[in-house]
Scaffold this motif. Structure first.
Motif, PDB file in Angstrom:
ATOM      1  N   SER A 117     -75.563  25.418  26.657  1.00 17.36           N
ATOM      2  CA  SER A 117     -75.897  26.076  25.390  1.00 17.36           C
ATOM      3  C   SER A 117     -76.044  25.020  24.304  1.00 17.36           C
ATOM      4  CB  SER A 117     -74.814  27.088  24.999  1.00 17.36           C
ATOM      5  OG  SER A 117     -73.594  26.450  24.735  1.00 17.36           O
ATOM      6  N   PRO A 118     -77.197  24.975  23.635  1.00 19.02           N
ATOM      7  CA  PRO A 118     -77.417  23.925  22.645  1.00 19.02           C
ATOM      8  C   PRO A 118     -76.622  24.117  21.368  1.00 19.02           C
ATOM      9  CG  PRO A 118     -79.256  25.441  22.658  1.00 19.02           C
ATOM     10  CD  PRO A 118     -78.365  25.848  23.796  1.00 19.02           C
ATOM     11  N   GLN A 119     -75.937  25.264  21.241  1.00 17.43           N
ATOM     12  CA  GLN A 119     -75.081  25.465  20.077  1.00 17.43           C
ATOM     13  C   GLN A 119     -73.849  26.257  20.490  1.00 17.43           C
ATOM     14  OE1 GLN A 119     -78.450  27.273  18.003  1.00 17.43           O
ATOM     15  NE2 GLN A 119     -77.255  29.148  17.720  1.00 17.43           N
ATOM     16  N   ILE A 120     -72.753  26.021  19.770  1.00 14.61           N
ATOM     17  CA  ILE A 120     -71.468  26.663  20.045  1.00 14.61           C
ATOM     18  C   ILE A 120     -70.916  27.180  18.725  1.00 14.61           C
ATOM     19  CG2 ILE A 120     -69.108  26.311  20.877  1.00 14.61           C
ATOM     20  CD1 ILE A 120     -70.161  24.120  22.712  1.00 14.61           C
ATOM     21  N   TRP A 121     -70.390  28.394  18.743  1.00 18.97           N
ATOM     22  CA  TRP A 121     -69.787  28.964  17.543  1.00 18.97           C
ATOM     23  C   TRP A 121     -68.608  28.085  17.155  1.00 18.97           C
ATOM     24  CZ3 TRP A 121     -70.966  31.152  13.451  1.00 18.97           C
ATOM     25  CH2 TRP A 121     -70.114  31.964  12.696  1.00 18.97           C
ATOM     26  N   CYS A 122     -68.717  27.471  15.973  1.00 25.23           N
ATOM     27  CA  CYS A 122     -67.803  26.395  15.589  1.00 25.23           C
ATOM     28  C   CYS A 122     -66.390  26.915  15.317  1.00 25.23           C
ATOM     29  CB  CYS A 122     -68.373  25.707  14.356  1.00 25.23           C
ATOM     30  SG  CYS A 122     -67.736  24.072  14.050  1.00 25.23           S
ATOM     31  N   SER A 123     -66.292  28.081  14.679  1.00 22.53           N
ATOM     32  CA  SER A 123     -65.002  28.676  14.348  1.00 22.53           C
ATOM     33  C   SER A 123     -65.240  30.097  13.859  1.00 22.53           C
ATOM     34  CB  SER A 123     -64.279  27.874  13.261  1.00 22.53           C
ATOM     35  OG  SER A 123     -63.061  28.494  12.883  1.00 22.53           O
ATOM     36  N   ASP A 124     -64.280  30.978  14.099  1.00 26.42           N
ATOM     37  CA  ASP A 124     -64.352  32.321  13.514  1.00 26.42           C
ATOM     38  C   ASP A 124     -64.165  32.278  12.002  1.00 26.42           C
ATOM     39  OD1 ASP A 124     -64.874  33.633  15.861  1.00 26.42           O
ATOM     40  OD2 ASP A 124     -62.804  34.233  16.238  1.00 26.42           O
ATOM     41  N   ASN A 125     -63.673  31.170  11.495  1.00 24.64           N
ATOM     42  CA  ASN A 125     -63.466  30.995  10.064  1.00 24.64           C
ATOM     43  C   ASN A 125     -64.762  30.480   9.436  1.00 24.64           C
ATOM     44  OD1 ASN A 125     -62.640  30.354   7.481  1.00 24.64           O
ATOM     45  ND2 ASN A 125     -60.798  29.260   8.107  1.00 24.64           N
ATOM     46  N   THR A 126     -65.428  31.339   8.660  1.00 27.38           N
ATOM     47  CA  THR A 126     -66.692  30.958   8.014  1.00 27.38           C
ATOM     48  C   THR A 126     -66.507  30.579   6.548  1.00 27.38           C
ATOM     49  OG1 THR A 126     -67.137  33.289   7.525  1.00 27.38           O
ATOM     50  CG2 THR A 126     -68.071  32.395   9.562  1.00 27.38           C
ATOM     51  N   ASP A 127     -65.267  30.494   6.086  1.00 26.94           N
ATOM     52  CA  ASP A 127     -64.999  30.128   4.696  1.00 26.94           C
ATOM     53  C   ASP A 127     -65.496  28.710   4.427  1.00 26.94           C
ATOM     54  OD1 ASP A 127     -63.688  30.175   2.082  1.00 26.94           O
ATOM     55  OD2 ASP A 127     -62.263  28.794   2.999  1.00 26.94           O
ATOM     56  N   ALA A 128     -66.252  28.526   3.352  1.00 27.86           N
ATOM     57  CA  ALA A 128     -66.857  27.225   3.070  1.00 27.86           C
ATOM     58  C   ALA A 128     -65.805  26.136   2.897  1.00 27.86           C
ATOM     59  CB  ALA A 128     -67.736  27.319   1.820  1.00 27.86           C
ATOM     60  N   ARG A 129     -64.697  26.475   2.249  1.00 30.09           N
ATOM     61  CA  ARG A 129     -63.667  25.474   2.010  1.00 30.09           C
ATOM     62  C   ARG A 129     -63.024  25.025   3.324  1.00 30.09           C
ATOM     63  NH1 ARG A 129     -59.048  26.866  -2.290  1.00 30.09           N
ATOM     64  NH2 ARG A 129     -57.370  26.108  -0.976  1.00 30.09           N
ATOM     65  N   ALA A 130     -62.717  25.981   4.186  1.00 32.88           N
ATOM     66  CA  ALA A 130     -62.126  25.641   5.481  1.00 32.88           C
ATOM     67  C   ALA A 130     -63.127  24.921   6.372  1.00 32.88           C
ATOM     68  CB  ALA A 130     -61.621  26.903   6.166  1.00 32.88           C
ATOM     69  N   ARG A 131     -64.384  25.307   6.278  1.00 30.79           N
ATOM     70  CA  ARG A 131     -65.411  24.706   7.131  1.00 30.79           C
ATOM     71  C   ARG A 131     -65.626  23.222   6.824  1.00 30.79           C
ATOM     72  NH1 ARG A 131     -69.016  26.756  11.179  1.00 30.79           N
ATOM     73  NH2 ARG A 131     -68.133  28.759  11.825  1.00 30.79           N
ATOM     74  N   MET A 132     -65.280  22.775   5.609  1.00 26.86           N
ATOM     75  CA  MET A 132     -65.413  21.352   5.317  1.00 26.86           C
ATOM     76  C   MET A 132     -64.622  20.518   6.318  1.00 26.86           C
ATOM     77  SD  MET A 132     -65.494  20.771   1.201  1.00 26.86           S
ATOM     78  CE  MET A 132     -64.463  22.099   0.624  1.00 26.86           C
ATOM     79  N   SER A 133     -63.385  20.906   6.581  1.00 27.48           N
ATOM     80  CA  SER A 133     -62.547  20.164   7.515  1.00 27.48           C
ATOM     81  C   SER A 133     -62.972  20.415   8.955  1.00 27.48           C
ATOM     82  CB  SER A 133     -61.078  20.556   7.325  1.00 27.48           C
ATOM     83  OG  SER A 133     -60.265  19.916   8.276  1.00 27.48           O
ATOM     84  N   ILE A 134     -63.254  21.690   9.295  1.00 22.96           N
ATOM     85  CA  ILE A 134     -63.618  22.034  10.666  1.00 22.96           C
ATOM     86  C   ILE A 134     -64.889  21.304  11.087  1.00 22.96           C
ATOM     87  CG2 ILE A 134     -64.386  23.923  12.160  1.00 22.96           C
ATOM     88  CD1 ILE A 134     -62.560  25.780  10.453  1.00 22.96           C
ATOM     89  N   GLN A 135     -65.905  21.342  10.228  1.00 23.48           N
ATOM     90  CA  GLN A 135     -67.170  20.722  10.589  1.00 23.48           C
ATOM     91  C   GLN A 135     -67.117  19.196  10.476  1.00 23.48           C
ATOM     92  OE1 GLN A 135     -69.735  24.671   9.305  1.00 23.48           O
ATOM     93  NE2 GLN A 135     -70.515  22.707   8.677  1.00 23.48           N
ATOM     94  N   TYR A 136     -66.260  18.674   9.602  1.00 25.52           N
ATOM     95  CA  TYR A 136     -66.064  17.225   9.556  1.00 25.52           C
ATOM     96  C   TYR A 136     -65.455  16.732  10.862  1.00 25.52           C
ATOM     97  CZ  TYR A 136     -63.357  12.949   8.686  1.00 25.52           C
ATOM     98  OH  TYR A 136     -62.782  11.714   8.783  1.00 25.52           O
ATOM     99  N   GLY A 137     -64.386  17.374  11.316  1.00 23.15           N
ATOM    100  CA  GLY A 137     -63.759  16.956  12.566  1.00 23.15           C
ATOM    101  C   GLY A 137     -64.676  17.133  13.754  1.00 23.15           C
ATOM    102  N   THR A 138     -65.405  18.243  13.786  1.00 23.05           N
ATOM    103  CA  THR A 138     -66.355  18.475  14.871  1.00 23.05           C
ATOM    104  C   THR A 138     -67.423  17.391  14.880  1.00 23.05           C
ATOM    105  OG1 THR A 138     -65.983  20.860  14.648  1.00 23.05           O
ATOM    106  CG2 THR A 138     -67.913  20.173  15.900  1.00 23.05           C
ATOM    107  N   GLY A 139     -67.887  17.006  13.692  1.00 22.36           N
ATOM    108  CA  GLY A 139     -68.952  16.022  13.577  1.00 22.36           C
ATOM    109  C   GLY A 139     -68.546  14.613  13.938  1.00 22.36           C
TER     110      GLY A 139
END
Length: 721
Positions: A530-552
């Motif tokens: 799958s070329p994409q994966i649901w990153c987190s059930d948490n879609t809050d922009a503030r929380a996603r900063m850390s989640i997507q930073y670590g994922t990246g």
């Protein structure tokens, strides 16, 4: 790329900027001698004396072994542990032969970085006289600094043996100060980076959940203490596997040993004479220009050599989708869904995704998993009828499924109760009021495949979201004897891979998105399918900063399922400005997770410029190089990053969060990276356009917005003049 010096018995594998070196010593042991900056073509011997010459008896405990095993006086953690018929757990692995081959090796039944005609592979065969052969496989890709490793273990003896441990790779480092970075978390807070100096002894992350889980990701970085985003040495490691894993860094007087592979918990694989076992692949990147360059090399390798086509091509558009979950949850009928689809069309969205609750009797999370037939009470014309009506509105249709799960209250369970994982004579543990199907059994995989085929053949489904909402428990298969229950965890993962292989081969244009209660199975094994994966059930922009930073740190933005959602956020209750939510969603795959029927026409019209921006610049976002400019702090109050095309012709810059705002009248600036200093760029934020030289942008930077009390969120697009 791969050279062998027969006189010195040295193997050197080189990428554009790195080299990996091994040698066999006088006793035939394969030693790891170097992994770092590219070595001269003369192939110097980088082996270091690791033990006093006056005390050869202590050498095995200090030698940098390429694939260590127990029973040889090396008392550090081992890569492989065979148990022979006499109860011995030991292996003295010595060099037997090697071969250098064009192209990339493959592993039976396992995902791996893909075949490439320009790649080159090396196979080194080691053997233990008691009856174990180890084929160590290596591959080098010439267009990026990626080296992959795997192993195939074969029983060459006359009696069965049991593998008690099977690691993918081992790296031994000479004594030096090193720090370990892992990405860890919880549900709705996945992949938060943690960094700490190595202490003496073993430091291990892993999972025995049957999936990697929310707590730890199967990836890690070793780096020097001075390493930052832009400087210092970093060694990154990824595991191409979606099940139980262990990643250990052991520090002792000999240096540091990094080991990654299948977790030894409840792992016992029986090999009859002549049988082989393929160990999952590991992938490595070395950078001497900090964490940023390490990430960019991993991103390039994953995009080019792991993702499947057509989705691997950044030029292939990804649909802007709306998912029905946070808009409807379980409470909907066909008319409610069509209202949402019409609102999505007004916002110029491409794809409507029907999430959980569409199949028979499914009004909460307690029933019907395994019965993949549309509920006539909600969808009187079934999936074909709904799909046609959605298509008539002008949207493509997508669907949510959870193929690995079974509800006790389901027709499938009533018909096949033995298909669930369960331990005899014990009460079966229900998590989220559901059991897990025994995917270690081919007949179970076949049964679910037949259901999925019927669904996918019933109407033109363009997107499928594959969810997995619980850990494995009651791990016992009725199809295996007691002595082979230690194979169930791994066989389960092979069953998941087999079903996803069938799915992607039968429907090559289907966009598959994996999910596991959010981001609990975010790994390269899943990304192969799958070329994409649901990153987190948490879609809050503030929380996603850390989640997507670590994922990246490891995975490219084009793989991150990210949606614009409503406020207050359903997971955190936070309220973020629309542009902040847009910035976080645009960095990923970009979609919507909210009730658009509650939007006014003016509010719907306000979404369309962002969708148009994504369509115009999607190829840049999917294929560009990531530069992290401001990393989120512990409170997730601010972050900034940019994506630059490989030719440095264009770039997109994102800044989000209150920590970036000035104070006392001071206007802070954001210094950019990755541009061509000798040319000029037009810089537009959607309202204003100016021209700046690359030199100015990378020295003085861009002024950040934000008055007192206002959260500055900004998106810029840059293009060479």
């Amino acid at each position: 790329m791969i050279r062998y010096d027969a006189a010195a018995k040295i193997f050197t594998l080189s990428t554009p900027h790195t080299s990996y070196q091994m040698k066999t010593d006088a006793d035939g042991r394969l030693l790891h001698t170097w992994y770092g900056r590219r070595l001269p073509d003369s192939c110097p011997d980088m082996a270091e004396p690791r033990a006093p010459h006056t005390d050869p008896g202590c050498w095995p405990d200090l030698l940098p072994l390429e694939y260590p095993a127990p029973g040889t006086a090396d008392n550090r953690c081992c890569a492989v542990c065979p148990e022979y018929a006499d109860g011995t757990e030991a292996a003295d692995l010595r060099y037997a032969s090697h071969k250098i081959l064009p192209g990339k090796y493959s592993l039976p039944g396992l995902p791996a970085f893909r075949q490439d005609a320009n790649a080159e592979s090396l196979c080194i065969t080691l053997w233990d006289a008691a009856g174990l052969q180890v084929e160590l496989w290596y591959a080098v890709y010439p267009d990026c600094d990626l080296i992959t490793r795997a192993a195939v273990l074969t029983n060459t003896g006359s009696a069965p043996l049991i593998l008690r441990r099977a690691a993918s790779a081992c790296l031994d480092f000479s004594p030096r100060p090193l720090e370990l970075i892992t990405t860890d978390g919880v549900w709705a807070g996945e992949r938060t980076p943690h960094r700490a100096p190595l202490r003496p002894g073993e430091q291990t992350i892993g999972s025995v959940r049957g999936i990697p889980g929310h707590a730890h990701n199967p990836a890690a970085i070793l780096c020097t203490p001075d390493t930052t985003e832009t400087q210092g040495e970093a060694w990154g490691a990824l595991l191409v596997y979606s099940g139980n894993f262990a990643l250990t860094a052991e520090s002792c007087e000999a240096g540091t040993r990094l080991l990654l592979g299948i977790h030894p918990y409840h792992f016992a694989w029986t090999l009859a004479p002549g049988q082989s076992f393929a160990v999952p692949e590991a992938a490595f990147v070395y950078s001497r220009q900090g964490l940023g360059e390490m990430s960019r090399q991993f991103h390039t390798a994953i995009r080019r050599h792991l993702l499947r086509r057509p989705w691997a091509d950044p030029q292939t558009p990804r649909p802007v989708l709306i998912n029905s979950w946070e808009a409807c949850y379980f409470t909907f009928d066909e008319q409610r869904l069509l209202q949402l689809a019409r609102a999505a069309k007004q916002a110029d969205i491409d794809l409507f995704v029907l999430d959980d609750g569409w199949f028979q009797g499914r009004n909460d999370d307690g029933t019907s998993l395994g019965d993949w037939v549309a509920d006539p009470a909600k969808l009187p014309d079934g999936l074909p009828g709904l799909c046609k009506k959605v298509n008539d509105i002008g949207l493509d249709f997508g669907l949510w499924v959870e193929p690995e799960a079974i509800s006790p209250d389901s027709d499938l369970y009533r018909t096949h109760p033995d298909w669930a994982l369960k331990i005899p004579h014990r009460e079966t543990v229900a998590i989220r009021r559901q059991y897990t199907l025994d995917f270690s059994r081919p007949e179970v995989v076949d049964g679910i495949w037949a259901q999925l085929q019927a669904v996918l053949n019933s109407c033109p489904i363009r997107y499928l979201k594959w969810d997995m909402n619980r850990s494995l428990a009651n791990v016992y298969s009725a199809a295996l004897p007691a002595a082979r229950q230690g194979e169930v965890y791994h066989r389960y993962v092979l069953g998941v891979y087999e079903l996803q292989r069938r799915l992607t081969e039968a429907y090559p244009d289907l966009l598959l998105e994996n999910c596991a209660g959010g981001g609990a199975r975010y790994d390269c094994g899943m990304l192969y399918f799958s070329p994409q994966i649901w990153c987190s059930d948490n879609t809050d922009a503030r929380a996603r900063m850390s989640i997507q930073y670590g994922t990246g740190l490891f995975y490219p933005g084009c793989t991150m399922g990210a949606h614009f959602s409503t406020v207050p956020n359903h997971c955190t209750g936070h309220i973020s400005a629309p542009q902040a939510r847009m910035a976080m969603a645009l960095f990923g795959t970009f979609g919507f997770e909210l009730d658009l029927t509650a939007y006014t026409q003016k509010e719907l019209d306000g979404l369309t410029p962002f969708i148009a921006w994504y369509r115009a610049h999607g190829a840049l976002l999917r294929g560009g190089d990531l530069y992290r400019l401001v990393n989120p702090d512990a409170a997730n109050l601010g972050a900034a990053w940019m994506t630059v095309s490989h030719d440095k012709v264009e770039a997109a810059v994102f800044a989000v969060g209150t920590a970036l705002a000035g104070s006392g009248g001071h206007c802070p600036r954001l210094v950019l990276q990755g541009l061509n200093e000798s040319v000029a760029y037009t810089v537009t934020d959607g309202e204003n356009t100016e021209t700046c030289s690359g030199f100015v942008l990378q020295t003085l930077g861009l002024p950040l917005p934000g008055d007192y009390g206002e959260a500055p969120s900004k998106i810029w697009y840059l293009k060479q003049v």
